[in-house]
Design an enzyme around this catalytic site. Structure first.
Site, short mmCIF file in Angstrom:
data_model
loop_
_atom_site.label_atom_id
_atom_site.label_comp_id
_atom_site.label_asym_id
_atom_site.label_seq_id
_atom_site.Cartn_x
_atom_site.Cartn_y
_atom_site.Cartn_z
N ASP A 83 0.85 -1.18 0.00
CA ASP A 83 0.00 0.00 0.00
C ASP A 83 0.89 1.24 0.00
O ASP A 83 2.00 1.21 0.54
CB ASP A 83 -0.91 0.02 1.24
CG ASP A 83 -1.95 -1.09 1.22
OD1 ASP A 83 -2.43 -1.44 0.12
OD2 ASP A 83 -2.30 -1.58 2.30
N ASP A 101 -6.89 -1.80 -4.45
CA ASP A 101 -7.95 -1.51 -3.48
C ASP A 101 -8.96 -0.52 -4.05
O ASP A 101 -10.17 -0.65 -3.83
CB ASP A 101 -7.35 -0.93 -2.19
CG ASP A 101 -6.42 -1.89 -1.48
OD1 ASP A 101 -6.56 -3.12 -1.65
OD2 ASP A 101 -5.54 -1.41 -0.74
#
Length: 153
Positions: free
Chosen positions: A114, A132
């Site tokens: 991330d 995501d």
């Protein structure tokens, strides 16, 4: 069905390229301020959304891989069955791309990479990535598709 799988493949490629750039351009634990509300911050998430189960003993990696692969197979089946339902197929393609993008990370790195970090007033949204975002947009489109009025046949 091919165009939907092609769209998913393009999003997976964009996701993996962005993660490659993040891994090679950012130092873990050292955010780079882009704006007053947005940072680039390299984070390795061994858990699921919002870091759920991130501190488990490692078994969660294989559980999340299995769940994502089963969901991906189901999505491909749905795309094959409903390729002409454009909004539905678009939504499924986004979810499929996100699932595959994060599975690649779990297999190769052991955690999801991330790097997008939004914040305001001292509160941070959990860091996330392109995959995501694709899952979130796909889920929103699935809800929209389910709630929109249908023409009666």
């Amino acid at each position: 069905m091919g165009k939907w799988l092609g769209l998913s493949a393009l999003i997976v490629a964009a996701d993996q390229l962005a993660k490659y750039a993040a891994v090679h351009g950012l130092a873990a634990g050292t955010p780079v301020e882009v704006t007053s509300f947005f940072n680039l911050a390299l984070v390795y998430n061994a858990g699921a959304a919002f870091s759920i189960l991130s501190h488990a003993a490692g078994w969660q990696r294989w559980l999340f891989i299995a769940v994502a692969l089963i969901a991906s197979a189901w999505i491909v089946w749905l795309l094959r069955k409903y390729p002409h339902e454009r909004l539905f197929a678009l939504a499924l393609s986004l979810v499929l791309a996100g699932a595959i993008g994060n599975v690649i990370d779990r297999i190769l790195v052991g955690a999801v990479i991330d790097f997008l970090d939004f914040h305001a007033l001292g509160y941070h949204w959990p860091a996330f990535n392109v995959a995501d975002s694709a899952i979130t947009c796909g889920a929103a489109l699935l809800i929209w598709d389910a709630l929109r009025p249908r023409e009666k046949s």
